[in-house]
Design a protein around this motif. Structure first.
Motif, PDB file in Angstrom:
ATOM      1  N   THR A  69       0.853  -1.189   0.000  1.00 32.14           N
ATOM      2  CA  THR A  69       0.000   0.000   0.000  1.00 32.14           C
ATOM      3  C   THR A  69       0.890   1.241   0.000  1.00 32.14           C
ATOM      4  OG1 THR A  69      -0.094   0.177   2.429  1.00 32.14           O
ATOM      5  CG2 THR A  69      -1.742  -1.222   1.377  1.00 32.14           C
ATOM      6  N   ALA A  70       0.285   2.410  -0.178  1.00 32.33           N
ATOM      7  CA  ALA A  70       1.044   3.661  -0.039  1.00 32.33           C
ATOM      8  C   ALA A  70       1.550   3.767   1.396  1.00 32.33           C
ATOM      9  CB  ALA A  70       0.160   4.850  -0.379  1.00 32.33           C
ATOM     10  N   LEU A  71       2.811   4.141   1.568  1.00 30.93           N
ATOM     11  CA  LEU A  71       3.443   4.133   2.889  1.00 30.93           C
ATOM     12  C   LEU A  71       3.879   5.533   3.304  1.00 30.93           C
ATOM     13  CD1 LEU A  71       5.792   1.017   2.463  1.00 30.93           C
ATOM     14  CD2 LEU A  71       3.557   1.085   3.587  1.00 30.93           C
ATOM     15  N   ARG A  72       3.505   5.936   4.511  1.00 32.07           N
ATOM     16  CA  ARG A  72       4.037   7.186   5.057  1.00 32.07           C
ATOM     17  C   ARG A  72       5.482   6.966   5.474  1.00 32.07           C
ATOM     18  NH1 ARG A  72       0.229  11.081   6.974  1.00 32.07           N
ATOM     19  NH2 ARG A  72       2.020  12.231   7.791  1.00 32.07           N
ATOM     20  N   ALA A  73       6.352   7.861   5.057  1.00 37.80           N
ATOM     21  CA  ALA A  73       7.779   7.776   5.395  1.00 37.80           C
ATOM     22  C   ALA A  73       7.995   8.497   6.722  1.00 37.80           C
ATOM     23  CB  ALA A  73       8.630   8.384   4.290  1.00 37.80           C
ATOM     24  N   THR A  74       7.608   7.842   7.814  1.00 38.77           N
ATOM     25  CA  THR A  74       7.624   8.495   9.126  1.00 38.77           C
ATOM     26  C   THR A  74       9.038   8.859   9.575  1.00 38.77           C
ATOM     27  OG1 THR A  74       7.596   6.292  10.157  1.00 38.77           O
ATOM     28  CG2 THR A  74       5.480   7.399   9.855  1.00 38.77           C
ATOM     29  N   ALA A  75      10.022   8.049   9.220  1.00 43.17           N
ATOM     30  CA  ALA A  75      11.397   8.363   9.629  1.00 43.17           C
ATOM     31  C   ALA A  75      11.860   9.658   8.964  1.00 43.17           C
ATOM     32  CB  ALA A  75      12.337   7.213   9.259  1.00 43.17           C
ATOM     33  N   VAL A  76      11.492   9.851   7.716  1.00 49.22           N
ATOM     34  CA  VAL A  76      11.839  11.090   7.015  1.00 49.22           C
ATOM     35  C   VAL A  76      11.090  12.267   7.619  1.00 49.22           C
ATOM     36  CG1 VAL A  76      11.709  12.309   4.806  1.00 49.22           C
ATOM     37  CG2 VAL A  76      12.411   9.915   4.869  1.00 49.22           C
ATOM     38  N   GLU A  77       9.814  12.087   7.885  1.00 50.12           N
ATOM     39  CA  GLU A  77       9.016  13.166   8.464  1.00 50.12           C
ATOM     40  C   GLU A  77       9.607  13.629   9.796  1.00 50.12           C
ATOM     41  OE1 GLU A  77       4.697  11.821   6.557  1.00 50.12           O
ATOM     42  OE2 GLU A  77       5.142  11.407   8.660  1.00 50.12           O
ATOM     43  N   GLN A  78      10.028  12.685  10.613  1.00 52.57           N
ATOM     44  CA  GLN A  78      10.625  13.038  11.904  1.00 52.57           C
ATOM     45  C   GLN A  78      11.966  13.744  11.721  1.00 52.57           C
ATOM     46  OE1 GLN A  78      10.769   9.256  13.927  1.00 52.57           O
ATOM     47  NE2 GLN A  78       8.531   9.114  14.099  1.00 52.57           N
ATOM     48  N   ALA A  79      12.764  13.273  10.760  1.00 53.51           N
ATOM     49  CA  ALA A  79      14.075  13.882  10.523  1.00 53.51           C
ATOM     50  C   ALA A  79      13.945  15.295   9.961  1.00 53.51           C
ATOM     51  CB  ALA A  79      14.887  13.014   9.570  1.00 53.51           C
ATOM     52  N   LEU A  80      12.859  15.558   9.231  1.00 54.48           N
ATOM     53  CA  LEU A  80      12.675  16.871   8.617  1.00 54.48           C
ATOM     54  C   LEU A  80      12.136  17.914   9.590  1.00 54.48           C
ATOM     55  CD1 LEU A  80      11.178  15.841   5.152  1.00 54.48           C
ATOM     56  CD2 LEU A  80      13.399  16.927   5.544  1.00 54.48           C
ATOM     57  N   ALA A  81      11.482  17.481  10.647  1.00 51.19           N
ATOM     58  CA  ALA A  81      10.908  18.424  11.609  1.00 51.19           C
ATOM     59  C   ALA A  81      12.027  19.239  12.260  1.00 51.19           C
ATOM     60  CB  ALA A  81      10.101  17.681  12.665  1.00 51.19           C
ATOM     61  N   GLY A  82      12.023  20.544  12.036  1.00 47.23           N
ATOM     62  CA  GLY A  82      13.064  21.420  12.566  1.00 47.23           C
ATOM     63  C   GLY A  82      14.312  21.463  11.719  1.00 47.23           C
ATOM     64  N   CYS A  83      14.297  20.784  10.579  1.00 49.38           N
ATOM     65  CA  CYS A  83      15.459  20.740   9.692  1.00 49.38           C
ATOM     66  C   CYS A  83      15.620  22.077   8.963  1.00 49.38           C
ATOM     67  CB  CYS A  83      15.264  19.610   8.687  1.00 49.38           C
ATOM     68  SG  CYS A  83      16.525  19.474   7.408  1.00 49.38           S
ATOM     69  N   ALA A 109      15.985  24.441   5.911  1.00 54.85           N
ATOM     70  CA  ALA A 109      15.434  24.350   4.550  1.00 54.85           C
ATOM     71  C   ALA A 109      16.535  24.637   3.544  1.00 54.85           C
ATOM     72  CB  ALA A 109      14.276  25.320   4.380  1.00 54.85           C
ATOM     73  N   GLU A 110      17.498  23.742   3.483  1.00 51.29           N
ATOM     74  CA  GLU A 110      18.592  23.874   2.522  1.00 51.29           C
ATOM     75  C   GLU A 110      18.942  22.481   1.998  1.00 51.29           C
ATOM     76  OE1 GLU A 110      21.751  22.133   4.947  1.00 51.29           O
ATOM     77  OE2 GLU A 110      21.987  22.970   2.923  1.00 51.29           O
ATOM     78  N   PRO A 111      19.437  22.396   0.769  1.00 47.50           N
ATOM     79  CA  PRO A 111      19.558  21.113   0.069  1.00 47.50           C
ATOM     80  C   PRO A 111      20.314  20.020   0.818  1.00 47.50           C
ATOM     81  CG  PRO A 111      19.877  22.923  -1.461  1.00 47.50           C
ATOM     82  CD  PRO A 111      19.805  23.536  -0.096  1.00 47.50           C
ATOM     83  N   ALA A 112      21.447  20.347   1.419  1.00 47.78           N
ATOM     84  CA  ALA A 112      22.249  19.311   2.071  1.00 47.78           C
ATOM     85  C   ALA A 112      21.512  18.695   3.254  1.00 47.78           C
ATOM     86  CB  ALA A 112      23.590  19.887   2.511  1.00 47.78           C
ATOM     87  N   ALA A 113      20.871  19.526   4.066  1.00 45.66           N
ATOM     88  CA  ALA A 113      20.153  19.027   5.236  1.00 45.66           C
ATOM     89  C   ALA A 113      18.954  18.181   4.820  1.00 45.66           C
ATOM     90  CB  ALA A 113      19.701  20.202   6.104  1.00 45.66           C
TER      91      ALA A 113
END
Length: 284
Positions: A221-235, A237-241
């Protein structure tokens, strides 16, 4: 090939369609746009005794505002979704994705509800519904019930729809203040996605406040990428990060090996495509 013989019913209302399905039981199939069902019938991979055509049910078409969400009829075509001013304004991710499905002929015949109910893991729209946190309204003999996108697709080509239920509409919460993007990789324009990534990003103070990321064709099924979502919170907004955070995209997935790609290649693709989709949604 020629399909096996079946009875053909064309109801004009939802209640009539539900009654027809209840009477036929598991021997019936619903015909929406037919873009997935008709090839299966011709190959005799499915042999229903009754075909219930929803093309005559007018209430299943169209897009309207209902308070904080959009109500989109299940028989609304991909082209109608893609061109709707309401969808473009309040759910641009869905409009963008609908415009990428198949070719022009498919978009003019295929329907939102038909695609979601078919539950093909390579289909684009389940990822949009999951990312937008949509809800599905199902009608059956006992009345109507609401199922979230997260609970609707339960497995490969399997949904929460009962044999005697009809998907009536999809309720999509209005989103404002989010950037969105869909990135997919396929062999040719009309082909199913080998891998796809739907991303929504909300920015704050120069960084990413929160993100929603859903993967196409990385599991049953379609999968939420929760690990990515958590890593992006507070990240930042620049390409390397963003690229670093998106390296977790393959975590928790179960891609398959097939004639189009190996599982390992899909894991590589999803990391690359997730970085692209998130960066585009974040506007960087």
């Amino acid at each position: 090939m020629i399909p096996v013989a079946f009875d053909y019913l064309r109801p004009t209302g939802v209640d009539e369609a539900v009654a027809a399905l209840a009477e036929a039981g598991d021997e019936a199939k619903i015909l929406a746009g037919g873009q997935s069902l008709l090839p299966v019938l011709r190959l005799r991979l499915s042999a229903p005794s009754v075909l219930v055509d929803l093309g005559g049910v007018a209430e299943l078409r169209g897009v309207r505002e209902e308070g904080d969400f959009l109500a989109i009829g299940a028989m609304t075509t991909h082209d109608e979704v893609a061109s709707s001013p309401l969808v473009r304004r309040f759910a641009p991710l869905l409009a963008t994705m609908a415009a990428t499905i198949g070719d022009r002929q498919v978009r003019h015949r295929g329907t939102l509800g038909g695609s979601l109910a078919h539950a093909d893991p390579a289909a684009d729209l389940p990822a949009a519904a999951a990312t937008l946190q949509a809800r599905y309204v199902l009608a059956g003999p006992s009345g109507r019930r609401v199922v979230t996108a997260a609970d609707f697709a339960v497995g490969l080509f399997t949904t929460a729809l009962a044999d005697d239920e009809v998907l009536v509409e999809v309720q999509v919460p209005k989103v404002e203040g989010w950037g969105s993007h869909y990135e997919k990789f396929h062999r040719v324009v009309q082909a199913w996605a080998i891998v796809g990534v739907a991303a929504m990003v909300r920015r704050s103070d120069g960084g990413i406040e929160s993100a929603r990321v859903t993967l196409t064709n990385m599991g049953p099924t379609a999968l939420r990428a929760t690990a990515v979502e958590q890593a992006l919170a507070g990240c930042a907004a620049e390409p390397a990060a963003i690229a670093e955070a998106c390296m977790a995209a393959a975590e928790g997935t179960s891609p398959r090996d097939d004639v189009t790609a190996s599982a390992e290649y899909r894991r590589h693709l999803v990391r690359v495509l997730t970085g692209r989709a998130v960066a585009a949604a974040a506007g960087v």
